[in-house]
Design an enzyme around this catalytic site. Structure first.
Site, PDB file in Angstrom:
ATOM      1  N   MET A  25      37.816  34.765  35.912  1.00 14.87           N
ATOM      2  CA  MET A  25      37.889  34.656  37.514  1.00 14.87           C
ATOM      3  C   MET A  25      36.846  33.708  38.013  1.00 14.87           C
ATOM      4  O   MET A  25      35.748  33.491  37.544  1.00 14.87           O
ATOM      5  CB  MET A  25      36.977  36.448  37.501  1.00 14.87           C
TER       6      MET A  25
ATOM      7  N   GLU B 269      41.085  27.642  37.114  1.00 17.48           N
ATOM      8  CA  GLU B 269      39.475  28.568  37.645  1.00 17.48           C
ATOM      9  C   GLU B 269      38.868  27.390  38.313  1.00 17.48           C
ATOM     10  O   GLU B 269      38.016  27.923  39.634  1.00 17.48           O
ATOM     11  CB  GLU B 269      39.007  29.436  36.754  1.00 17.48           C
TER      12      GLU B 269
ATOM     13  N   GLU C 179      45.583  31.703  45.816  1.00 12.83           N
ATOM     14  CA  GLU C 179      46.395  32.112  43.900  1.00 12.83           C
ATOM     15  C   GLU C 179      47.612  30.871  44.081  1.00 12.83           C
ATOM     16  O   GLU C 179      47.824  30.212  43.466  1.00 12.83           O
ATOM     17  CB  GLU C 179      47.016  33.120  44.277  1.00 12.83           C
TER      18      GLU C 179
HETATM   19  N1  B3K Z   1      40.883  35.859  41.420  1.00 12.03           N
HETATM   20  C1  B3K Z   1      41.429  36.124  40.030  1.00 12.03           C
HETATM   21  C2  B3K Z   1      42.102  37.378  39.659  1.00 12.03           C
HETATM   22  C3  B3K Z   1      41.784  38.709  40.184  1.00 12.03           C
HETATM   23  C4  B3K Z   1      42.251  40.400  39.865  1.00 12.03           C
HETATM   24  C5  B3K Z   1      42.194  40.958  40.767  1.00 12.03           C
HETATM   25  N2  B3K Z   1      42.755  42.234  40.426  1.00 12.03           N
HETATM   26  C6  B3K Z   1      42.025  35.085  39.045  1.00 12.03           C
HETATM   27  C7  B3K Z   1      42.833  33.956  39.253  1.00 12.03           C
HETATM   28  O1  B3K Z   1      43.300  33.981  39.524  1.00 12.03           O
HETATM   29  O2  B3K Z   1      42.278  32.503  39.542  1.00 12.03           O
HETATM   30 ZN    ZN Z   2      43.495  32.531  41.027  1.00  7.27          ZN
END
Ligand code: B3K
Ligand code: ZN
Length: 882
Positions: free
Chosen positions: A271, A306, A328
């Protein structure tokens, strides 16, 4: 208890800004054994133009309110209503800022959903995306509400000497009773889903980093006690990511510190919380003895992903969750480009396309299909999908293909410039590329709203007398796929005309619009392009580098395909065309009754595979890719209906044995040539060599039925890649033999104390290609090392069984479905996000042969009839059955 479905569907069309603007957040988090008290002060103001009577409605989830004050004074009881899910306050000022103090209390130890504030092996940690912050305090918990945060954490010094949050550290100090505190200040406006806090007794490694403009940053990775040495490679990958983002996109890091914490219990990979990334420790901890080359690549990718979110996601976030692909898809594109630059670009592209076809294509072609930007959802956590991530990345890649590297960079620069600090939309993103380059992307933009994999049909006609080649292109949407409708989309098709000398002809079309260099831009339903003066009939190589996420229907002769598999100067297409040829042959054979006994692959095809594998002018990683046959799920997807997983398995096994026998000499040589005594290095070349030697080992065993070479390799292996490859051959090909049993026991004894390796031990047994695997996994579920509370362990045993053991999960008597369904109910009581994810393995049930289809659908129907399953699981089951 999981929240039961309240029947609410959230729609993109209903988006409305909040009535209140948030100016700042200050939190004090007091941690005790068995309890956490949270005091939050919000500085708020009614939005200009908003209804002066509108109440403030804050989101909650399983919360307990322990205090409330408005501008320092508790409001009268009739001015607010609090429930675990909601806090509503009326009669708020319209003409000035005001403060709201909200106090909540919770028990992190009881939080098995792993959303909000929870404890993992004693470490306090948080996960807030998508809607976890509302499990900590009442809040406007949506991504378009941005504010700076100041966070003070207090805890026992012994239990938690380390106290971390977002931003920069500003103050630490001592408190009575052996307690202490730390204050963190994040000056960047951020949405609540990027909030994070960690407290615990952690080890760390750290290193300084200087950005291109000379700012110094302290980088650190925190781990459980005794494991920080295993974070070295991750730290190295982080520094490489930082340098890459500066060079390729001109993006520098912005805080004084960048911290990563590795945690054992985590719902997904990692995360991107601002300045404080929290990771599943699977994507941080490595060493050659315990991690494979695939694990190394995974760590590099996730660390980069990340980190890259700091700009694509954090500095520019999403207006609402429908825009999830904005951060994403774009960030996956960026991490794929990073890996392509760090490793072999061709091999990286092959592995991204394999992944797309293995995960996104079946999703897009089944009941869980949805556009890259969905228009409605019931449970947002179920939309962190291959479509949003991987197809989302493909859409960004198409923009780059259309605009070229330079035009793409101009658009990205404008995006960073214009939208820094914003919560943006897909439209904002596209507009930047249009403005920066003057290009019309309206037909590309349609992809964001259109579900389903379109088909690209290619025809070719060569008139020898006139030396003229006419190429036809046609696009068709998947019938019934919801979306933007009948207007044709923009499909960039990278192509080449390959001469018999293996070189691309330098031929400009004499007819046909929309051709730019090596790309045909199909923006209408159909188009044709004519080439002349070619000197000979060329081989047509289309969809190079997989320039669009389509199903290709190119009626190309086998002879042409075999020639391109040998000659195409575009190495990606050499692989793609051979892989398509193999896939088509295996699919055809799987349709025939009693197909197993016949040879599914013609000897010319086998020779083409062996030709690539034996070609020493090619890099080893590519040669290994040529040897990897399409998997059982991939063939099942191509069959599309009446799938008999036993037949598919038998066909692939026969093909594998045939390749093994015909290439026995080559495989023996490739395996003997392996560099087992060389010191382990995770560089791309060494990885490729290991992959090639291990592919050879698999074929040798398939051809000879002799476990000897695998046994020997297992015993002398100097790294996990070679050890696991040998163990897989032994356990999958020679189950229940002394060779297999003793290796499996040895593996357990060696790594008993390392949960990440024990996950491999579970997964390898969950994928034994035998109907008996149902009983094997049932036995393993009672093993003392198995735990329903740890998502990695659940994925290793239950997830892997359902996703990767086609033979046993789809066992004809339905026992595989029943076993998974029983586990789903148990998992769902603890962690709905994980149960919902595992349940997606049923998504292709409609394509099965009738007897299995009935058993799978009966299992799903029984599950959905249970009263107290979570909203998450119900959403997946409901959509799977629709
Ligand atoms: N943004 C987070 C994913 C969160 C998922 C929530 N259920 C990790 C990522 O895609 O980098
Ligand atoms: Zn991501």
């Amino acid at each position: 208890m999981p929240r039961t479905d309240d029947g609410q569907t959230i729609k993109l069309a209903d988006y409305r800004a909040t009535d209140f603007v948030l100016h700042s957040v200050a939190m004090t988090i007091r941690l005790f054994e068995g309890r956490a008290d949270i005091d939050t002060t919000l500085e708020l103001e009614r939005r200009k133009g908003a209804d002066a009577a509108a109440p403030l409605v804050l989101d909650g989830d399983e919360l307990t309110l322990t205090g409330l004050a408005l501008d320092g004074t508790p409001p009268e009881g009739d001015r607010y209503k609090a429930s675990p899910e909601r806090l509503e306050i009326t009669d708020l000022p319209s003409d000035r800022r005001f403060t709201l103090d909200v106090a909540t209390t919770l028990v992190p130890e009881n939080n098995t959903k792993l959303m909000g504030l929870y404890r993992s092996n004693g470490i306090w940690c948080t996960q807030c995306e998508a809607e976890g912050f509302r499990r900590i305090t009442y809040f406007l918990d949506r991504p378009d509400v941005l504010a700076p945060y100041t966070v003070r954490i207090e805890a026992d010094r012994g239990a938690a000497p380390i106290l971390l949050s977002n931003g920069n550290p500003t103050e630490t100090g001592t408190l009575p009773d052996n307690r202490h505190f730390a204050v963190w200040d994040d000056p960047f406006n951020k949405p609540s889903y990027l909030f994070a806090m960690v407290a615990g007794d952690l080890d760390l490694i750290h290193e300084p980093f200087t950005t291109a403009s000379g700012k110094s940053v302290s980088l650190a990775i925190y781990t459980e006690k005794g494991r920080s040495a295993q974070a070295r490679y991750a730290l190295n990958a982080l520094k490489r990511s930082m340098v890459w983002d500066e060079r390729r996109f001109g993006r520098e890091y912005d805080l004084d510190v960048f911290n990563i914490v590795a945690i054992a219990d985590f719902n997904m990979g990692a995360m991107e919380n601002k300045g404080l990334n929290i990771f599943n420790h699977k994507y941080v901890l490595l060493d050659p003895e315990t991690a494979t080359d695939t694990d190394y690549a995974g760590v590099e990718t996730v660390i980069a992903h990340e980190y890259f979110h700091n700009w694509t996601g954090n500095r520019i976030t999403c207006r609402d969750w429908f825009q999830l692909c904005l951060k994403e898809g774009l960030t996956v594109y960026r991490d794929q480009e990073f890996s392509a630059d760090e490793r072999s670009a061709t091999v990286q592209r092959i592995s991204s396309v394999r992944r797309l076809k293995a995960h996104q294509f079946p999703e897009d072609q089944g009941p869980l299909q949805h556009p890259v930007r969905p228009t409605e959802y019931r449970e947002i956590n179920n939309f962190y999908t291959a479509t949003v991530y991987d197809k989302g990345a493909e859409l960004v890649r198409m923009i780059e293909t259309i605009l070229g590297r330079e035009g793409f960079r101009k658009g990205m620069d404008l995006y960073f410039d214009r939208h820094d600090g914003d919560a943006a939309t897909v439209e904002d993103f596209i507009a930047c590329f249009e403005v920066a380059t003057g290009e019309d992307l309206s037909r590309l933009a349609l992809w964001y709203g259109q579900a389903g994999t379109p088909t690209l049909t290619v025809t070719e006609d060569y008139d020898a007398a006139a030396d003229r080649l006419t190429v036809g292109f046609k696009q068709t949407l998947q019938p019934g796929a919801a979306g933007t409708g009948t207007t044709p989309m923009h499909i960039p098709i990278r192509f080449g005309l390959v001469g018999s000398n293996g070189q691309d002809k330098d031929a400009a079309p004499v007819q046909g619009a929309g051709v730019e260099g090596a790309v045909v831009h199909l923006t209408e339903a159909e188009a044709s392009v004519v080439f002349e003066n070619l000197g000979e009939r060329p081989y047509l190589s289309v969809l190079r580098d997989f320039s669009a996420p389509v199903t290709l229907d190119h009626a190309q002769s086998e002879a042409d395909r075999l020639a391109l598999a040998r000659l195409d100067p575009n190495l990606f297409n050499r692989w793609r065309i051979l892989n398509d040829l193999v896939g088509a042959a295996l699919t055809k054979a799987s349709r025939r009754p009693s197909s197993a006994t016949q040879a599914p692959l013609a000897s010319e095809i086998i020779d083409a595979i062996l030709g690539s594998a034996g070609d020493e002018s090619l890099e080893a990683a590519f040669r290994a890719q040529a040897l990897a046959l399409p998997g059982e799920a991939e063939i099942a997807r191509m069959l599309a209906e009446n799938v008999d997983p036993d037949a598919v398995h038998a066909v692939i096994e026969t093909a594998r044995g045939d390749v093994g026998k015909r290439g026995a000499a080559l495989f023996a040589r490739l395996h003997a040539d392996r560099e087992s005594s060389v010191e382990f290095s995770p560089d791309a070349e060494s990885v490729g060599k290991r992959a090639l030697a291990n592919a050879a080992l698999g074929y040798l065993a398939a051809a000879t039925g002799d476990p000897g070479p695998a046994e020997e390799q297992y015993t002398i292996a100097g790294n996990m890649t070679d050890r696991l490859a040998a163990l897989t051959v032994l356990v999958h090909r020679f189950p229940d033999t002394p060779a297999s049993t003793s290796a499996l026991n040895d593996f357990y004894d060696r790594f008993e104390r390392d949960g990440l390796v024990i996950d491999k031990w579970f997964a390898i047994q969950a994928t034994i290609p035998s109907p008996k695997a149902v009983e094997i996994v049932a036995g393993l579920a009672t093993h003392p090392k198995f735990s329903l509370k740890n998502p990695n362990r659940v994925r290793a045993l239950v997830g892997t069984f359902a996703a990767a053991n086609q033979l046993a999960f789809h066992r004809a008597d339905g026992a595989g479905y029943r076993w998974v369904a029983e586990r789903l109910v148990e998992i769902d009581r603890l962690n709905p996000q994980v149960s919902a994810r595992v349940a997606t393995t049923f998504r292709s049930w409609r394509s099965l042969e009738p007897a299995r289809r009935d058993k799978a659908s009966a299992t799903l129907r029984q599950l959905i009839e249970l009263k107290d399953i979570s909203a998450d699981l119900r959403d997946i089951l409901g959509r799977s059955l629709r």
